[in-house]
Design an enzyme around this catalytic site. Sequence first.
Site, PDB file in Angstrom:
ATOM      1  N   ASN A   1     -18.791   4.349 -10.948  1.00 12.82           N
ATOM      2  CA  ASN A   1     -18.939   3.422 -12.080  1.00 12.82           C
ATOM      3  C   ASN A   1     -19.638   4.205 -13.195  1.00 12.82           C
ATOM      4  O   ASN A   1     -20.830   4.467 -13.107  1.00 12.82           O
ATOM      5  CB  ASN A   1     -19.772   2.214 -11.626  1.00 12.82           C
TER       6      ASN A   1
ATOM      7  N   LYS B   1     -20.205   3.284 -16.238  1.00 20.22           N
ATOM      8  CA  LYS B   1     -20.935   2.457 -17.203  1.00 20.22           C
ATOM      9  C   LYS B   1     -20.553   2.873 -18.639  1.00 20.22           C
ATOM     10  O   LYS B   1     -19.375   3.137 -18.876  1.00 20.22           O
ATOM     11  CB  LYS B   1     -22.436   2.528 -16.911  1.00 20.22           C
TER      12      LYS B   1
ATOM     13  N   HIS C   1     -21.133  -7.167 -11.778  1.00 16.27           N
ATOM     14  CA  HIS C   1     -22.120  -6.103 -11.551  1.00 16.27           C
ATOM     15  C   HIS C   1     -23.493  -6.638 -11.979  1.00 16.27           C
ATOM     16  O   HIS C   1     -23.578  -7.441 -12.923  1.00 16.27           O
ATOM     17  CB  HIS C   1     -21.735  -4.868 -12.377  1.00 16.27           C
TER      18      HIS C   1
ATOM     19  N   GLU D   1     -25.744  -5.533 -13.748  1.00 20.23           N
ATOM     20  CA  GLU D   1     -26.038  -5.385 -15.187  1.00 20.23           C
ATOM     21  C   GLU D   1     -25.321  -6.467 -16.003  1.00 20.23           C
ATOM     22  O   GLU D   1     -25.849  -6.946 -17.004  1.00 20.23           O
ATOM     23  CB  GLU D   1     -25.648  -3.975 -15.652  1.00 20.23           C
TER      24      GLU D   1
ATOM     25  N   GLU E   1     -24.687  -4.447  -3.612  1.00 20.54           N
ATOM     26  CA  GLU E   1     -25.532  -3.590  -4.442  1.00 20.54           C
ATOM     27  C   GLU E   1     -26.905  -4.238  -4.599  1.00 20.54           C
ATOM     28  O   GLU E   1     -27.103  -5.058  -5.515  1.00 20.54           O
ATOM     29  CB  GLU E   1     -24.898  -3.402  -5.817  1.00 20.54           C
TER      30      GLU E   1
ATOM     31  N   GLY F   1     -29.885   2.557  -9.728  1.00 18.26           N
ATOM     32  CA  GLY F   1     -30.470   3.433 -10.749  1.00 18.26           C
ATOM     33  C   GLY F   1     -31.942   3.750 -10.527  1.00 18.26           C
ATOM     34  O   GLY F   1     -32.608   4.266 -11.414  1.00 18.26           O
TER      35      GLY F   1
ATOM     36  N   SER G   1     -28.053   3.960  -5.727  1.00 22.82           N
ATOM     37  CA  SER G   1     -28.660   5.275  -5.490  1.00 22.82           C
ATOM     38  C   SER G   1     -27.982   6.068  -4.367  1.00 22.82           C
ATOM     39  O   SER G   1     -28.642   6.785  -3.619  1.00 22.82           O
ATOM     40  CB  SER G   1     -30.164   5.130  -5.223  1.00 22.82           C
TER      41      SER G   1
END
Length: 259
Positions: free
Chosen positions: A15, A17, A101, A103, A171, A177, A217
């Site tokens: 991904n 982003k 996702h 985010e 996730e 991250g 991660s």
Amino acid sequence: MSSVISKRTFTVAGNWKLHKTPNEAVAFLREMVSTVGSSPDPQLVIFPQALAVDQACRAVHGTSLSIGVQNINEAVEGAFTGEISARVARVLGCRFALIGHSERRRLFHETDEDCGRKILTAQREGLVPVLCVGETADENRSGQTATVLDRQLAAAFAVGDVDPSLVIAYEPVWAIGTGQVAMPEQAQASHARIRQWLRVRIGDALAERVPVWYGGSVKADNALELAKQPDIDGFLIGGAALSSTSLAQIWRKAHDRGR
Ligand code: PGA
């Protein structure tokens, strides 16, 4: 639609982003095509930003690599300024669409119900939806992981008649991250919980066919142990997918997982 995923193929997905120009994407994909060669195991999928999708699809055409979009709107056309159409993504050659996702949920306020509607749109348009679920750090600390996963899955599936031809990406938000990866046993426990929820909802046989990817991660040095877990069927990788060297290392670890 059910023929799109006929068995649980291990997948390594990147991904990107809001990174990489179309030219950078094409150069990267050419490198990955030579790393992967004709091997379909694991399958490699890249999610570039929307403006690079067209060139990315052209770059992987005729190879074993696939491209997906990071988001879609539940509508495929209309007065929705700035949105991404699943129909156009499919026309360009995409196979997958990320849905929900963390985010998107946190920064753009997407709800479980939005995710459910987007899953239906993706499936109607011939894309495989990748529904992202996962608990926050607080929810994890207070022992609510299973409850959160059940709630996110139930709400997304409640919106309509979801075809079992989809991917679930587990996730944990605290692992995205942060460099803080879930322990393999911890990730396996959540994946098993997701599989159990699917068994109850769609029956044992179909639940066995739904791939459940892990994201948060993933790096070359933790990929092998994660890939060996029985209910981990792939990775959704952010930071470590931005370098072709590290993505190729992860791909090789996943390739070697059965040895
Ligand atoms: P990360 O991101 O690998 O950088 O933790 C994963 C993701 O956001 O999908």
